[in-house]
Design an enzyme around this catalytic site. Sequence first.
Site, PDB file in Angstrom:
ATOM      1  N   ASP A 264      -6.957  -1.527  -4.523  1.00  0.00           N
ATOM      2  CA  ASP A 264      -8.037  -1.198  -3.581  1.00  0.00           C
ATOM      3  C   ASP A 264      -8.977  -0.164  -4.192  1.00  0.00           C
ATOM      4  OD1 ASP A 264      -6.766  -2.869  -1.727  1.00  0.00           O
ATOM      5  OD2 ASP A 264      -5.690  -1.204  -0.802  1.00  0.00           O
TER       6      ASP A 264
ATOM      7  N   ASP B 198       0.864  -1.182   0.000  1.00  0.00           N
ATOM      8  CA  ASP B 198       0.000   0.000   0.000  1.00  0.00           C
ATOM      9  C   ASP B 198       0.898   1.228   0.000  1.00  0.00           C
ATOM     10  OD1 ASP B 198      -2.388  -1.440   0.082  1.00  0.00           O
ATOM     11  OD2 ASP B 198      -2.464  -1.444   2.265  1.00  0.00           O
TER      12      ASP B 198
END
Length: 186
Positions: free
Chosen positions: A159, A145
Amino acid sequence: MAEAERGIGTPDVDDQAVASAERPRGRRRILALFGVAVVAYLLDLGSKMLVVARLEHHEPIDVIGDLLRFEAVRNPGAAFGIGEAFTVIFTIIAATVIVVIARLARKLYSLPWAIALGLLLGGALGNLTDRIFRAPGVFRGAVVDFIAPSHFAVFNLADSAIVCGGVLIVLLSFRGLDPDGTVHKD
């Protein structure tokens, strides 16, 4: 008059014609689904490769003051770091989503649904790739991330694709548009 003479209880030839006329016509949207999925997947994969090569083990980069920065984070869990002990479960869920979308593709005649499912598929593939190929090991890998808005969870492009696809599916469902291209009013 006998029931057979009046046609009661037997299908009428016209009923079959009506049923086939109600089925969606036109081309399936499988290519659109897979095209969107490939683009989403490649953008996610490329961005993660760049982040690992250039940002991991370095200071975060401020993009918009304190509002947004890029910061490399390895996340074994789900959003907000929830469920770190359930990485295998998230892997199974992602694989299941991929199989369900692939099966649904056979009945897909709606371009908006193709885009929504393509986003879901690309995002699921992106995060599944991390879960399989990144440390600490197969089916236990941590997702990369890097998009870090202020006061929010750190996330990635996969995401984002999953969320956008999910929101689009909800909107399409509220509008009554089905994946096969038919519209229903409830």
